[in-house]
Design a protein around this motif. Structure first.
Motif, PDB file in Angstrom:
ATOM      1  N   ALA A  39      80.580  -7.397 -64.240  1.00 16.40           N
ATOM      2  CA  ALA A  39      80.466  -8.108 -62.973  1.00 16.40           C
ATOM      3  C   ALA A  39      81.831  -8.428 -62.378  1.00 16.40           C
ATOM      4  N   HIS A  40      82.886  -8.331 -63.167  1.00 16.68           N
ATOM      5  CA  HIS A  40      84.244  -8.631 -62.717  1.00 16.68           C
ATOM      6  C   HIS A  40      84.931  -7.428 -62.089  1.00 16.68           C
ATOM      7  N   PHE A  41      84.201  -6.312 -61.882  1.00 10.29           N
ATOM      8  CA  PHE A  41      84.779  -5.091 -61.336  1.00 10.29           C
ATOM      9  C   PHE A  41      83.987  -4.602 -60.137  1.00 10.29           C
ATOM     10  N   ASP A  42      84.696  -3.982 -59.193  1.00 13.33           N
ATOM     11  CA  ASP A  42      84.083  -3.270 -58.084  1.00 13.33           C
ATOM     12  C   ASP A  42      84.371  -1.787 -58.273  1.00 13.33           C
ATOM     13  N   VAL A  43      83.433  -0.947 -57.887  1.00 13.43           N
ATOM     14  CA  VAL A  43      83.636   0.492 -57.971  1.00 13.43           C
ATOM     15  C   VAL A  43      84.109   0.979 -56.608  1.00 13.43           C
ATOM     16  N   GLU A  44      85.264   1.626 -56.583  1.00 13.14           N
ATOM     17  CA  GLU A  44      85.852   2.174 -55.359  1.00 13.14           C
ATOM     18  C   GLU A  44      85.807   3.693 -55.419  1.00 13.14           C
ATOM     19  N   THR A  45      85.816   4.325 -54.255  1.00 10.69           N
ATOM     20  CA  THR A  45      85.834   5.785 -54.159  1.00 10.69           C
ATOM     21  C   THR A  45      86.993   6.182 -53.256  1.00 10.69           C
ATOM     22  N   ASP A  46      87.838   7.106 -53.736  1.00  6.65           N
ATOM     23  CA  ASP A  46      88.963   7.537 -52.913  1.00  6.65           C
ATOM     24  C   ASP A  46      88.536   8.674 -51.991  1.00  6.65           C
ATOM     25  N   SER A  47      89.465   9.191 -51.205  1.00  8.52           N
ATOM     26  CA  SER A  47      89.146  10.218 -50.212  1.00  8.52           C
ATOM     27  C   SER A  47      88.735  11.545 -50.842  1.00  8.52           C
ATOM     28  N   ASN A  48      89.068  11.752 -52.119  1.00  7.07           N
ATOM     29  CA  ASN A  48      88.671  12.974 -52.819  1.00  7.07           C
ATOM     30  C   ASN A  48      87.334  12.834 -53.533  1.00  7.07           C
ATOM     31  N   GLY A  49      86.714  11.667 -53.455  1.00  7.28           N
ATOM     32  CA  GLY A  49      85.423  11.456 -54.090  1.00  7.28           C
ATOM     33  C   GLY A  49      85.496  10.951 -55.518  1.00  7.28           C
ATOM     34  N   HIS A  50      86.705  10.614 -55.986  1.00  5.85           N
ATOM     35  CA  HIS A  50      86.855  10.088 -57.344  1.00  5.85           C
ATOM     36  C   HIS A  50      86.479   8.608 -57.353  1.00  5.85           C
ATOM     37  N   HIS A  51      85.775   8.196 -58.385  1.00  6.36           N
ATOM     38  CA  HIS A  51      85.357   6.803 -58.532  1.00  6.36           C
ATOM     39  C   HIS A  51      86.262   6.111 -59.547  1.00  6.36           C
TER      40      HIS A  51
END
Length: 60
Positions: A39-51
């Motif tokens: 719960a202490h993390f957010d999942v981000e996605t970069d412009s290349n689609g990497h999570h």
């Protein structure tokens, strides 16, 4: 394939279970602790689609 056939002779055929049955999620102490940690993390996605995970900032 001979090796596979020999193993099947000794151990029997591979069991696959019922693939149509729903997956049962058990809400045990380990799962609850894992959810609290994640719960202490957010999942981000970069412009290349990497999570990737980013730690939430508690000071906001």
């Amino acid at each position: 394939m001979q090796r596979t056939n020999r193993l099947r002779f000794f151990f029997g055929p591979a069991t696959r279970g019922d693939t149509d049955s729903p997956v049962v999620h058990r809400h045990d102490d380990f799962e609850l602790a894992s959810e609290a940690d994640l719960a202490h993390f957010d999942v981000e996605t970069d412009s290349n689609g990497h999570h990737y995970a980013v730690r939430k900032d508690d000071t906001k």
